[in-house]
Design an enzyme around this catalytic site. Structure first.
Site, PDB file in Angstrom:
ATOM      1  N   TYR A 154       0.847  -1.206   0.000  1.00 45.54           N
ATOM      2  CA  TYR A 154       0.000   0.000   0.000  1.00 45.54           C
ATOM      3  C   TYR A 154       0.880   1.253   0.000  1.00 45.54           C
ATOM      4  O   TYR A 154       0.646   2.175  -0.789  1.00 45.54           O
ATOM      5  CB  TYR A 154      -0.907  -0.048   1.232  1.00 45.54           C
ATOM      6  CG  TYR A 154      -1.889   1.090   1.375  1.00 45.54           C
ATOM      7  CD1 TYR A 154      -3.153   1.023   0.797  1.00 45.54           C
ATOM      8  CD2 TYR A 154      -1.578   2.232   2.118  1.00 45.54           C
ATOM      9  CE1 TYR A 154      -4.074   2.062   0.952  1.00 45.54           C
ATOM     10  CE2 TYR A 154      -2.480   3.276   2.281  1.00 45.54           C
ATOM     11  CZ  TYR A 154      -3.727   3.180   1.701  1.00 45.54           C
ATOM     12  OH  TYR A 154      -4.631   4.219   1.856  1.00 45.54           O
ATOM     13  N   LYS A 158       1.094   4.143  -2.934  1.00 49.06           N
ATOM     14  CA  LYS A 158       0.758   5.548  -2.671  1.00 49.06           C
ATOM     15  C   LYS A 158       1.937   6.475  -3.014  1.00 49.06           C
ATOM     16  O   LYS A 158       1.743   7.593  -3.478  1.00 49.06           O
ATOM     17  CB  LYS A 158       0.314   5.731  -1.223  1.00 49.06           C
ATOM     18  CG  LYS A 158      -1.032   5.073  -0.896  1.00 49.06           C
ATOM     19  CD  LYS A 158      -2.177   5.661  -1.704  1.00 49.06           C
ATOM     20  CE  LYS A 158      -3.521   5.131  -1.278  1.00 49.06           C
ATOM     21  NZ  LYS A 158      -4.626   5.661  -2.101  1.00 49.06           N
ATOM     22  N   THR A 189     -13.722   6.333   7.925  1.00 50.98           N
ATOM     23  CA  THR A 189     -14.477   5.690   6.846  1.00 50.98           C
ATOM     24  C   THR A 189     -14.548   4.191   7.155  1.00 50.98           C
ATOM     25  O   THR A 189     -13.854   3.706   8.060  1.00 50.98           O
ATOM     26  CB  THR A 189     -13.754   5.859   5.495  1.00 50.98           C
ATOM     27  OG1 THR A 189     -12.563   5.057   5.522  1.00 50.98           O
ATOM     28  CG2 THR A 189     -13.387   7.300   5.204  1.00 50.98           C
TER      29      THR A 189
HETATM   30  N1  LIG Z   1      -9.644   6.210   5.297  1.00 52.13           N
HETATM   31  C1  LIG Z   1      -8.401   6.583   5.543  1.00 52.13           C
HETATM   32  O1  LIG Z   1      -7.958   6.664   6.680  1.00 52.13           O
HETATM   33  C2  LIG Z   1      -7.488   6.959   4.409  1.00 52.13           C
HETATM   34  C3  LIG Z   1      -6.259   7.553   4.741  1.00 52.13           C
HETATM   35  C4  LIG Z   1      -5.403   7.918   3.710  1.00 52.13           C
HETATM   36  C5  LIG Z   1      -5.768   7.693   2.397  1.00 52.13           C
HETATM   37  N2  LIG Z   1      -6.969   7.098   2.123  1.00 52.13           N
HETATM   38  C6  LIG Z   1      -7.302   6.885   0.731  1.00 52.13           C
HETATM   39  O2  LIG Z   1      -8.540   7.508   0.471  1.00 52.13           O
HETATM   40  C7  LIG Z   1      -9.230   6.799  -0.546  1.00 52.13           C
HETATM   41  C8  LIG Z   1     -10.624   6.419  -0.090  1.00 52.13           C
HETATM   42  O3  LIG Z   1     -10.533   5.690   1.113  1.00 52.13           O
HETATM   43  P1  LIG Z   1     -11.823   5.386   1.978  1.00 52.13           P
HETATM   44  O4  LIG Z   1     -11.340   5.243   3.371  1.00 52.13           O
HETATM   45  O5  LIG Z   1     -12.894   6.347   1.659  1.00 52.13           O
HETATM   46  O6  LIG Z   1     -12.178   3.924   1.438  1.00 52.13           O
HETATM   47  P2  LIG Z   1     -13.542   3.092   1.417  1.00 52.13           P
HETATM   48  O7  LIG Z   1     -13.133   1.665   1.509  1.00 52.13           O
HETATM   49  O8  LIG Z   1     -14.516   3.637   2.408  1.00 52.13           O
HETATM   50  O9  LIG Z   1     -14.087   3.401  -0.043  1.00 52.13           O
HETATM   51  C9  LIG Z   1     -13.393   2.990  -1.176  1.00 52.13           C
HETATM   52  C10 LIG Z   1     -14.373   2.822  -2.319  1.00 52.13           C
HETATM   53  O10 LIG Z   1     -13.636   2.421  -3.463  1.00 52.13           O
HETATM   54  C11 LIG Z   1     -14.309   1.356  -4.099  1.00 52.13           C
HETATM   55  N3  LIG Z   1     -13.333   0.549  -4.836  1.00 52.13           N
HETATM   56  C12 LIG Z   1     -12.319  -0.173  -4.317  1.00 52.13           C
HETATM   57  N4  LIG Z   1     -11.656  -0.783  -5.300  1.00 52.13           N
HETATM   58  C13 LIG Z   1     -12.271  -0.456  -6.459  1.00 52.13           C
HETATM   59  C14 LIG Z   1     -12.040  -0.794  -7.827  1.00 52.13           C
HETATM   60  N5  LIG Z   1     -11.066  -1.626  -8.193  1.00 52.13           N
HETATM   61  N6  LIG Z   1     -12.834  -0.246  -8.764  1.00 52.13           N
HETATM   62  C15 LIG Z   1     -13.842   0.586  -8.397  1.00 52.13           C
HETATM   63  N7  LIG Z   1     -14.115   0.915  -7.132  1.00 52.13           N
HETATM   64  C16 LIG Z   1     -13.328   0.400  -6.173  1.00 52.13           C
HETATM   65  C17 LIG Z   1     -14.988   0.599  -2.969  1.00 52.13           C
HETATM   66  O11 LIG Z   1     -16.067  -0.188  -3.447  1.00 52.13           O
HETATM   67  C18 LIG Z   1     -15.427   1.730  -2.060  1.00 52.13           C
HETATM   68  O12 LIG Z   1     -16.710   2.208  -2.412  1.00 52.13           O
HETATM   69  C19 LIG Z   1      -8.337   5.617  -0.904  1.00 52.13           C
HETATM   70  O13 LIG Z   1      -7.507   5.973  -1.979  1.00 52.13           O
HETATM   71  C20 LIG Z   1      -7.508   5.431   0.358  1.00 52.13           C
HETATM   72  O14 LIG Z   1      -6.300   4.773   0.099  1.00 52.13           O
HETATM   73  C21 LIG Z   1      -7.827   6.734   3.099  1.00 52.13           C
END
Ligand SMILES: NC(=O)c1ccc[n+]([C@@H]2O[C@H](COP(=O)([O-])OP(=O)(O)OC[C@H]3O[C@@H](n4cnc5c(N)ncnc54)[C@H](O)[C@@H]3O)[C@@H](O)[C@H]2O)c1
Length: 255
Positions: A154, A158, A189
């Protein structure tokens, strides 16, 4: 109405940051293509946007598949006639230390989290140039520039997203396309909830994580959506190739 008349693609729009961003952009006047591989949740996002008078269409896509991603851009053009904004948000997380990471895990993470961003840029940029310019917002992570022992693949993906963002900014800036990355810390989330729930005492673990932040809490998805809105709008018209750290002070300290 900071995005009046704009058309945006938001991947991962069925949950978390993507869902909050799709709703926020629609509220600010943008038409939104809500992309996800989870039809049920993304259709809920679309319904929520429409119930408030906003414009949104669901488009199924696995962002790791070129044909699917190409279709998301086609949907924007056929449904709303142009494309100005792309938020590459969809990602997955598989926990494993470097030496425990299988080749399959590595490929899976990179297919969605890095190749997905590449494909989004590849197909969206020509449409943005046709529209006279655009803004790409890649959701990276603080784990793109610091390590986590349990998230080897991961972190690597990133880091790749941050580098690719700079390449996109540099290459297509002359044609009016801006590209920036957002690096959140923890955001409340389902992805993070699942992480907390792995601990035998999720409530205590949550508090322990909060204590590592200068602001003593983690972000809401809406707080990240607001930063995406800033990067999508003309308020950030001279910002490109940047990495915006949105982490409540998590990474500002050494000890
Ligand atoms: N939540 C955190 O703490 C956090 C921190 C840093 C970065 N991020 C990044 O933020 C972004 C969103 O994270 P989140 O926490 O909202 O995640 P989440 O799991 O709540 O939502 C992710 C969404 O992406 C969809 N998805 C996953 N793989 C897919 C694919 N191959 N094709 C289409 N859709 C797909 C899932 O169905 C889901 O609806 C991501 O890039 C994650 O790496 C999140």
């Amino acid at each position: 109405m900071q995005l009046a008349g704009k058309v945006a693609i938001v991947t991962g729009a069925g949950s978390g940051i993507g869902q909050a961003t799709a709703k926020c952009f629609a509220k600010e006047g943008s038409a939104v293509i809500a992309v996800d591989w989870n039809k049920e949740t993304a259709e809920k996002t679309v319904a929520a946007v429409r119930s408030k008078g906003g414009k949104a269409e669901f488009c199924f896509a696995d962002v790791s598949k070129a044909e699917d991603v190409r279709r998301t851009v086609d949907t924007a053009l056929t449904s709303f006639g142009a494309l100005h904004i792309l938020v590459n948000d969809a990602a997955i997380q598989i926990m494993a230390k470097l030496t425990d990471t299988t080749e399959e895990m590595w490929d899976q993470i990179h297919a969605v989290n890095l190749k997905g961003v590449f494909l989004g840029c590849k197909y969206a940029i020509p449409a943005m140039i046709d529209a006279g310019g655009g803004s790409i917002i890649n959701i990276a992570s603080v784990l793109g520039f610091v390590g986590d022992p349990d998230l080897a693949a991961y972190c690597a993906a990133k880091g790749g997203v941050i580098a690719l963002t700079k390449v996109a900014a540099l290459t297509y800036g002359p044609q009016g396309v801006r590209a920036n990355a957002i690096c959140p810390g923890d955001v409340d989330t389902p992805l993070v909830e699942a992480y907390f729930n792995k601990d035998p005492d999720p409530k205590r673990f949550r508090q322990e994580i909060y204590s590592k932040y200068a602001l003593r809490r983690i972000a809401s998805p809406e707080e990240i959506a607001q930063v995406a809105l800033f990067l999508a709008s003309d308020a950030s018209s001279f910002i490109t190739g940047s990495t915006l750290v949105v982490d409540g002070g998590l990474t500002v300290k050494v000890y």
